[in-house]
Design a protein around this motif. Structure first.
Motif, PDB file in Angstrom:
ATOM      1  N   PRO A  68      -1.581   3.141  -3.920  1.00 23.31           N
ATOM      2  CA  PRO A  68      -2.152   4.350  -4.543  1.00 23.31           C
ATOM      3  C   PRO A  68      -3.560   4.083  -5.074  1.00 23.31           C
ATOM      4  N   PHE A  69      -4.361   5.137  -5.146  1.00 24.38           N
ATOM      5  CA  PHE A  69      -5.738   5.001  -5.643  1.00 24.38           C
ATOM      6  C   PHE A  69      -5.769   4.540  -7.093  1.00 24.38           C
ATOM      7  N   LYS A  70      -4.770   4.914  -7.849  1.00 22.68           N
ATOM      8  CA  LYS A  70      -4.770   4.562  -9.274  1.00 22.68           C
ATOM      9  C   LYS A  70      -4.554   3.075  -9.508  1.00 22.68           C
ATOM     10  N   ASP A  71      -4.065   2.365  -8.460  1.00 26.35           N
ATOM     11  CA  ASP A  71      -3.767   0.953  -8.633  1.00 26.35           C
ATOM     12  C   ASP A  71      -4.915   0.037  -8.225  1.00 26.35           C
ATOM     13  N   VAL A  72      -6.054   0.598  -7.843  1.00 24.85           N
ATOM     14  CA  VAL A  72      -7.196  -0.232  -7.465  1.00 24.85           C
ATOM     15  C   VAL A  72      -8.375   0.111  -8.368  1.00 24.85           C
ATOM     16  N   SER A  73      -9.311  -0.793  -8.437  1.00 26.73           N
ATOM     17  CA  SER A  73     -10.487  -0.575  -9.272  1.00 26.73           C
ATOM     18  C   SER A  73     -11.425   0.428  -8.615  1.00 26.73           C
ATOM     19  N   ASN A  74     -12.339   0.973  -9.410  1.00 29.90           N
ATOM     20  CA  ASN A  74     -13.296   1.943  -8.879  1.00 29.90           C
ATOM     21  C   ASN A  74     -14.159   1.352  -7.769  1.00 29.90           C
ATOM     22  N   ALA A  75     -14.439   0.067  -7.845  1.00 31.76           N
ATOM     23  CA  ALA A  75     -15.270  -0.571  -6.833  1.00 31.76           C
ATOM     24  C   ALA A  75     -14.564  -0.623  -5.474  1.00 31.76           C
ATOM     25  N   GLU A  76     -13.209  -0.633  -5.500  1.00 29.95           N
ATOM     26  CA  GLU A  76     -12.447  -0.733  -4.257  1.00 29.95           C
ATOM     27  C   GLU A  76     -11.937   0.615  -3.757  1.00 29.95           C
ATOM     28  N   LYS A  77     -12.125   1.676  -4.543  1.00 22.69           N
ATOM     29  CA  LYS A  77     -11.542   2.969  -4.164  1.00 22.69           C
ATOM     30  C   LYS A  77     -12.118   3.522  -2.863  1.00 22.69           C
ATOM     31  N   MET A  78     -13.422   3.328  -2.670  1.00 24.69           N
ATOM     32  CA  MET A  78     -14.014   3.871  -1.449  1.00 24.69           C
ATOM     33  C   MET A  78     -13.544   3.094  -0.223  1.00 24.69           C
ATOM     34  N   ASN A  79     -13.358   1.777  -0.354  1.00 30.11           N
ATOM     35  CA  ASN A  79     -12.797   0.999   0.748  1.00 30.11           C
ATOM     36  C   ASN A  79     -11.367   1.424   1.038  1.00 30.11           C
ATOM     37  N   LEU A  80     -10.614   1.706  -0.019  1.00 28.89           N
ATOM     38  CA  LEU A  80      -9.244   2.176   0.159  1.00 28.89           C
ATOM     39  C   LEU A  80      -9.232   3.550   0.833  1.00 28.89           C
ATOM     40  N   PHE A  81     -10.204   4.390   0.474  1.00 27.85           N
ATOM     41  CA  PHE A  81     -10.305   5.702   1.105  1.00 27.85           C
ATOM     42  C   PHE A  81     -10.528   5.557   2.611  1.00 27.85           C
ATOM     43  N   VAL A  82     -11.459   4.653   2.988  1.00 24.78           N
ATOM     44  CA  VAL A  82     -11.726   4.413   4.410  1.00 24.78           C
ATOM     45  C   VAL A  82     -10.478   3.890   5.105  1.00 24.78           C
ATOM     46  N   SER A  83      -9.769   3.017   4.445  1.00 25.01           N
ATOM     47  CA  SER A  83      -8.565   2.444   5.031  1.00 25.01           C
ATOM     48  C   SER A  83      -7.486   3.489   5.249  1.00 25.01           C
ATOM     49  N   LYS A  84      -7.287   4.345   4.267  1.00 24.84           N
ATOM     50  CA  LYS A  84      -6.275   5.403   4.387  1.00 24.84           C
ATOM     51  C   LYS A  84      -6.672   6.419   5.459  1.00 24.84           C
ATOM     52  N   VAL A  85      -7.952   6.764   5.525  1.00 20.63           N
ATOM     53  CA  VAL A  85      -8.412   7.702   6.546  1.00 20.63           C
ATOM     54  C   VAL A  85      -8.206   7.112   7.938  1.00 20.63           C
ATOM     55  N   SER A  86      -8.495   5.819   8.087  1.00 21.68           N
ATOM     56  CA  SER A  86      -8.308   5.160   9.375  1.00 21.68           C
ATOM     57  C   SER A  86      -6.836   5.121   9.758  1.00 21.68           C
ATOM     58  N   LEU A  87      -5.982   4.971   8.781  1.00 24.65           N
ATOM     59  CA  LEU A  87      -4.544   4.974   9.018  1.00 24.65           C
ATOM     60  C   LEU A  87      -4.093   6.306   9.630  1.00 24.65           C
ATOM     61  N   CYS A  88      -4.730   7.401   9.200  1.00 25.86           N
ATOM     62  CA  CYS A  88      -4.348   8.740   9.667  1.00 25.86           C
ATOM     63  C   CYS A  88      -4.901   9.068  11.047  1.00 25.86           C
ATOM     64  N   CYS A  89      -5.623   8.145  11.657  1.00 19.04           N
ATOM     65  CA  CYS A  89      -6.122   8.388  13.013  1.00 19.04           C
ATOM     66  C   CYS A  89      -5.029   8.226  14.059  1.00 19.04           C
ATOM     67  N   VAL A  90      -3.887   7.693  13.666  1.00 19.68           N
ATOM     68  CA  VAL A  90      -2.766   7.571  14.599  1.00 19.68           C
ATOM     69  C   VAL A  90      -2.143   8.951  14.783  1.00 19.68           C
ATOM     70  N   THR A  91      -1.975   9.362  16.024  1.00 23.23           N
ATOM     71  CA  THR A  91      -1.413  10.688  16.317  1.00 23.23           C
ATOM     72  C   THR A  91      -0.008  10.559  16.885  1.00 23.23           C
ATOM     73  N   PHE A  92       0.764  11.638  16.741  1.00 26.67           N
ATOM     74  CA  PHE A  92       2.161  11.644  17.174  1.00 26.67           C
ATOM     75  C   PHE A  92       2.449  12.897  17.987  1.00 26.67           C
ATOM     76  N   ASP A  93       3.562  12.844  18.693  1.00 28.27           N
ATOM     77  CA  ASP A  93       4.032  13.987  19.473  1.00 28.27           C
ATOM     78  C   ASP A  93       4.956  14.821  18.590  1.00 28.27           C
ATOM     79  N   PHE A  94       4.523  16.042  18.259  1.00 26.25           N
ATOM     80  CA  PHE A  94       5.304  16.898  17.365  1.00 26.25           C
ATOM     81  C   PHE A  94       6.208  17.870  18.129  1.00 26.25           C
ATOM     82  N   SER A  95       6.188  17.798  19.456  1.00 27.92           N
ATOM     83  CA  SER A  95       7.068  18.687  20.216  1.00 27.92           C
ATOM     84  C   SER A  95       8.529  18.283  20.076  1.00 27.92           C
ATOM     85  N   ASP A  96       8.770  17.015  19.712  1.00 28.65           N
ATOM     86  CA  ASP A  96      10.130  16.528  19.475  1.00 28.65           C
ATOM     87  C   ASP A  96      10.271  16.186  17.993  1.00 28.65           C
ATOM     88  N   PRO A  97      10.928  17.019  17.189  1.00 27.35           N
ATOM     89  CA  PRO A  97      11.021  16.778  15.739  1.00 27.35           C
ATOM     90  C   PRO A  97      11.757  15.497  15.383  1.00 27.35           C
TER      91      PRO A  97
END
Length: 499
Positions: A68-97
């Protein structure tokens, strides 16, 4: 098992990651081929840790994406943001729930966490963060619609209410990505001068392509995002206007098929309201070449409300354009589509409420000739709507000041209705208008009545003369014997005897 597979994936050097961070489309290709995301930032000194068995390891060394963002320092929050955004680049097939339910849930929770972080406005976004955000939106949002999206568009053109719009099964995730992008663009922590390098012309064009989706929820989100982008990035405004014009041109003059015309016109309506006076020639050309021809397609009912609003915005900005608009509407007036006629009459009434006397006098002759045709329409809704124009005080005032020209044009239509129209409601409306004209100027009314009788006598005389001429020709032809290839006049009497 998945951890073992991921450990065998080839690792790229930090030099390669740095080179690829300058390109927006490279992670798209890499993500589709490897199922993971490319590096977005510089490596730190700490050891790289695996984030989860669900997703590949974080591309930002030493940063755990699921922290979570609250568990890292302000200096690391932007790196964590980049990391989380990169994590969301993985796509899935939603036609099969039932497929990848755990992974989908992790991605959803990560997206929601990113939305909260962007909404908090706690830190200014760095350039790598902006790049990562644009990449993630490109991966998740920009897609080509299946062929059936466009094959079913005939139902939109025909305005068929039986065919429901098709909804994207991936919408639960797409909605969060759209919400994240909207908050990101609206954020005061986003520097427009830096962001314009990544939210560029290519990004905007891909965004505009998405307006052709059949899902109305997605078009509504796109409408808000494009409007906010137009306000945020002033440097892109001319390009956005030009791109919108191109979509309208293609719709009017080529395909007449597009799902997002109403939303695009709604955006342009708000853009028009911000135009400075006097209007630039570019804006007037848009009115003449885009908005007025948009009255032509048979699917105009789908977007007519937004189109009418845009036209009225132009007239409010520059009242001299009212006569130009009326001439354009008369040019594209429907002949066989009664519902379009009713809509056009409603738009004419709104324009006449705002028109000046000088501009009205420029178009009153062709205008009331067309209104006279509508009064005589056998479709009672068209005839009623034409009569309802006389319920408007502003229009009555315009007619009263120009009655010497208007009444002779409209009088034959009123008299024809009074004697021949089949609908009792239309007949009563016609009698009321005749009475109004009689009270307005009785001498003119009687003069028009006398002129009408005289014209009818002339027409009757011409018809009689034409009939006599044909009879003489038939008699002369009957006396001359048929030889060779001589043309023969067949009379109705001769035809009936032959039968």
């Amino acid at each position: 098992m998945l951890r073992q597979i991921l450990s065998k994936l080839p690792k790229k050097s930090s030099k390669t990651d740095s080179a690829e961070s300058t390109r927006l489309e490279s992670p798209l290709t890499q993500q589709r081929s490897n199922g993971s995301t490319a590096g977005l930032g510089k490596s730190s000194s700490g050891p790289k840790r695996t984030s989860s068995v669900v997703f590949p390891a974080s591309v930002v060394a030493g940063i755990e994406p699921l922290v979570p963002f609250k568990d890292v320092s302000n200096a690391e929050k932007m790196n964590l943001f980049v990391s989380k955004v990169s994590l969301c680049c993985v796509t899935f097939d939603f036609s099969d729930p039932s497929k990848n339910t755990l992974e989908k849930d992790v991605k959803r929770q990560t997206l929601l966490e990113l939305v909260d972080f962007v909404a908090s406005g706690s830190m200014r976004f760095s350039e790598p963060a902006i790049l990562a955000m644009c990449r993630m939106c490109a991966v998740n949002l920009f897609r080509v619609f299946p062929p059936y999206y466009r094959s079913n568009l005939s139902s939109v053109g025909e305005n068929d209410d039986n065919d429901d719009p098709m909804f994207d099964p991936a919408w639960p995730h797409l909605q969060i990505v759209y919400d994240l992008l909207l908050r990101f663009i609206n954020s005061t922590c986003l520097d427009a001068k830096v962001a314009k390098k990544y939210i560029d012309h290519s990004f905007i064009l891909r965004l505009l392509d998405l307006f052709d989706t059949e899902d109305p929820r997605e078009r509504d989100c796109l409408k808000t995002i494009l409007h906010r982008s137009y306000g945020k990035f002033m440097v892109h405004r001319p390009f956005i206007r030009k791109s919108l014009s191109n979509i309208f041109y293609r719709f009017v003059f080529e395909t007449e098929k597009h799902n997002g015309i109403a939303e695009l016109l709604e955006i342009f309506g708000s853009i028009i309201s911000g135009f400075a006076l006097p209007l630039k020639e570019e804006h007037k050309i848009f009115l003449w070449r885009v908005l007025i021809p948009l009255h032509k397609p048979k699917s105009v009912g789908v977007y007519f409300q937004q189109l009418s609003y845009c036209v009225l915005q132009f007239i409010e900005k520059e009242p001299r354009l009212a006569s130009v608009v009326i001439k354009g509407i008369l040019k594209y007036w429907p002949i066989t589509n009664s519902q379009k006629e009713v809509m056009f009459l409603g738009e004419l009434e709104e324009i006449l409420e705002a028109i000046s006397m000088v501009e009205f006098q420029k178009v009153m002759v062709p205008l009331f000739w067309r209104i006279g045709c509508c009064i005589n329409s056998f479709h009672f809704q068209v005839a009623e709507r034409a009569h309802f124009l006389w319920n408007n005080d502003q229009i009555i005032n315009l007619i009263a000041h120009n009655r010497l020209v208007i009444l002779p044009i409209i009088f034959p239509a009123l008299e024809k209705n009074a004697h021949n129209h089949w609908n009792p409601g239309v007949l009563n409306l016609t009698l009321n208008i005749r009475k109004m004209f009689s009270e307005m100027d009785d001498a003119l009314y009687l003069a028009c009545l006398d002129q009408l009788k005289e014209d009818e006598e002339k027409l009757s005389l011409l018809a009689e003369q034409r009939k006599e001429a044909w009879q003489r020709l038939e008699y002369a032809a009957s006396l001359k014997p048929m030889t060779g290839n001589t043309a023969v006049l067949v009379t109705p009497l001769a035809t009936s005897m032959t039968c």
